[in-house]
Write an enzyme that holds these catalytic residues in place. Structure first.
Site, PDB file in Angstrom:
ATOM      1  N   SER A   1      38.320   0.195  17.116  1.00  0.00           N
ATOM      2  CA  SER A   1      39.191   0.310  18.158  1.00  0.00           C
ATOM      3  C   SER A   1      39.944   1.883  18.302  1.00  0.00           C
ATOM      4  CB  SER A   1      40.113  -1.003  17.956  1.00  0.00           C
ATOM      5  OG  SER A   1      40.955  -0.355  17.032  1.00  0.00           O
TER       6      SER A   1
ATOM      7  N   LYS B   1      47.052   7.211  17.528  1.00  0.00           N
ATOM      8  CA  LYS B   1      46.092   6.847  17.942  1.00  0.00           C
ATOM      9  C   LYS B   1      47.262   5.921  19.041  1.00  0.00           C
ATOM     10  CE  LYS B   1      43.493   2.223  17.537  1.00  0.00           C
ATOM     11  NZ  LYS B   1      43.028   1.473  16.299  1.00  0.00           N
TER      12      LYS B   1
ATOM     13  N   SER C   1      38.028  -0.309  12.124  1.00  0.00           N
ATOM     14  CA  SER C   1      38.194   0.636  13.100  1.00  0.00           C
ATOM     15  C   SER C   1      38.394   1.576  12.772  1.00  0.00           C
ATOM     16  CB  SER C   1      39.464   0.022  14.072  1.00  0.00           C
ATOM     17  OG  SER C   1      38.939  -1.024  14.892  1.00  0.00           O
TER      18      SER C   1
HETATM   19  N1  GLN Z   1      35.816  -5.063  16.006  1.00  0.00           N
HETATM   20  C1  GLN Z   1      36.936  -5.733  15.225  1.00  0.00           C
HETATM   21  C2  GLN Z   1      38.370  -6.794  15.929  1.00  0.00           C
HETATM   22  O1  GLN Z   1      37.570  -6.077  17.166  1.00  0.00           O
HETATM   23  C3  GLN Z   1      37.987  -4.745  14.697  1.00  0.00           C
HETATM   24  C4  GLN Z   1      39.023  -3.927  15.208  1.00  0.00           C
HETATM   25  C5  GLN Z   1      40.054  -3.016  14.708  1.00  0.00           C
HETATM   26  O2  GLN Z   1      40.188  -2.960  12.954  1.00  0.00           O
HETATM   27  N2  GLN Z   1      40.792  -3.117  14.673  1.00  0.00           N
HETATM   28  O3  GLN Z   1      39.111  -7.282  15.525  1.00  0.00           O
END
Ligand code: GLN
Length: 497
Positions: free
Chosen positions: A160, A81, A184
């Site tokens: 994400s 990532k 995410s």
């Molecule tokens: N959807 C959540 C956010 O936007 C989690 C994102 C994540 O785990 N990086 O913060």
């Protein structure tokens, strides 16, 4: 999958075995996957590919194999990532702010998995698209364009870590790293039909991970199966006391040793808690149906199901969306046009330079969160929002501890629906926040959680079963997932090419 299947259909474990037997070289394996990455560029999964850099790593892995080394991941490719900093590839975190940025060092997780300096010997095939600074649930907040879900290219792969999920699901890499701040790893794994685990907070080092919300951020593996995740996690997880003081000072562990269990009922005695709140309104019927079928499979394996309560589940959304932006607003203050990445071309005084740089460099969602975070931390609102959220966070963690007196693992859906259409929630950030309802509380409590492919819902799209364990129970989660994968084949299903 038979060992004679094409390389991209093999598991990490099977690829490693072929490499160890010298039936194929790491360079050949890398070339095979690089060709697939090239031909699937329409998915938008990769932000950086550098075939020469990857092949150089593969040659280094081959040299280690030729010298007789036989370690479990040696020569197997992966991709990271794009929030993990890497020397061999640029790192953008999905933001224009870091366009072209190249780190002088590798993140600890990258180093532990990589071919240099005593790492596990995996070959990095590139950097994977993600929501900007890991803020999002659909990978539609990336400054470099959305990622498409390989099951239906008009839909999001989740976020994400959407690039990681799409790349594994489409067979562009056998495994990838992801990060999970509020879901995410688990949610994109669920929406693309792969397996992913977010370990206990602090189990993997955050050193070299571009920070979003530091008290929540955690790295983890994403792959086809629990076994493959166990292989990667064994290399990733270890204390890093000199570089990340919040990493747990624990040695590495062989998670594959935890996978096996004997007998016709290998999960005999395992008590699975079902939080009432995870099955009530808000979860769409096709998802609940798939999860229920998976749970009946668990009963056949010997597990028992008990009802538990996580009464503050709904409050995890406002709590998380105060704490995470608060920490983000602080972490992102470092992007000031001086130290990293982008700087505005034309500006007046210093303050004007800051303003223009940040206005140009950050996308809409990131700006929204910086503003929310700054607001909830400001004098006069701190007690009402930030402090209150911290108190609820503690209560959420306590509710889990209460539930774990009645059960060994908690199970439920990962996400309330299957993958939605790209763009569907872009103009309605709150709708995207609500989709995080089942993953946020685990993160707020710092507990390990995973997503296991559990069938298909509406439109033939994948559904994930979430398993949540108590602190440092990654082995137990992986075993529960692995045993399920011995009797189901959801994790073997592939999207049409
Ligand atoms: N959807 C959540 C956010 O936007 C989690 C994102 C994540 O785990 N990086 O913060």
């Amino acid at each position: 999958m038979s060992a004679n299947a094409p390389l991209h259909e093999l598991s990490v474990a099977q690829l490693a075995a072929k490499l160890a037997a010298r039936e194929v070289s790491s360079v050949e394996v890398a070339q095979h996957f690089l060709a697939r990455i090239r031909s699937a560029s329409d998915l938008g999964a990769f932000l950086a590919v550098d075939e020469e850099a990857s092949l150089a790593q593969a040659r280094a892995a081959d040299a280690r194999l030729a010298a007789g080394e036989r370690t479990p991941l040696l020569g197997v490719p992966l991709a990271h990532k794009d929030v993990f900093v890497t020397r061999d590839f640029p790192t953008t975190a999905g933001s224009k702010m870091l366009e072209g940025y190249r780190s002088p060092f590798d993140a600890t997780v990258v180093r532990r998995l990589g071919v240099d300096l005593g790492g596990a010997g995996m070959v990095n095939l590139g950097k994977l698209n993600c929501d900007e600074f890991a803020m999002g649930s659909g990978n539609d907040n990336s400054a470099y364009g959305p990622v498409k879900n390989p099951w239906d290219r008009s839909r999001v792969p989740g976020g994400s870590s959407g690039g990681s999920a799409a790349a594994v699901a489409a067979g562009l890499v056998p495994a990838a790293t992801g990060t999970d701040t509020g879901g995410s790893i688990r949610q994109p794994a669920a929406l693309t039909g792969i397996t992913g685990i977010k370990p206990t907070y602090g189990r993997c080092s955050r050193y070299g991970m571009v920070a979003y919300a530091s008290s929540l951020d955690q790295a983890g593996p994403m792959a086809r199966s629990a076994e493959d995740c166990a292989l990667l996690l064994s290399a990733m997880a270890a204390g890093d006391p000199d570089r990340d003081s919040t990493s747990l000072d624990l040695p590495a562990q062989d998670y594959t040793a935890a996978l096996t269990a004997e007998g016709a009922k290998p999960l005999q005695g395992l008590r699975i808690g079902l939080p009432r709140q995870f099955f009530s309104e808000g979860c769409s019927p096709d998802v609940v149906a798939a999860v229920r079928v998976a749970l009946s499979e668990y009963e056949k394996l010997g597990a028992s199901l008990v009802d538990v309560d996580l009464p503050l589940t709904e409050l995890s959304i406002p709590t998380y969306y105060v704490i995470a932006p608060a920490e983000a607003s602080s972490n992102l203050s470092r992007y000031d046009g001086v130290r990293y990445g982008h700087r505005a071309k034309n500006f007046g005084d210093l303050e004007d330079m800051y303003k223009k740089t940040r206005t140009e460099g950050f996308g809409a969602e990131v700006k929204r969160r910086i503003m929310i975070g700054t607001y909830v931390l400001s004098h006069g609102y701190y007690d009402a929002y930030y402090l209150k959220a911290q108190k609820i966070r503690r209560l959420i963690a306590q509710d889990f501890q209460k539930a774990f007196t009645q059960c060994d693992v908690i199970a439920g859906p990962v996400a309330p629906t299957v993958a939605w259409k790209i763009g569907e929630k872009t103009d309605d950030p709150v709708a995207a926040y609500l989709a995080d309802i089942f993953t946020l509380s685990t993160s707020l409590a710092g507990l390990p959680g995973m997503s296991v492919p559990a069938g298909f819902g509406e439109g033939g799209l994948p559904v994930g079963l979430q398993l949540i364990g108590n602190y440092l129970q990654e082995g137990r989660l992986l075993r529960a997932a692995h045993q399920f994968q011995q009797v189901t084949d959801w994790h073997q299903r592939r999207p049409a090419p």
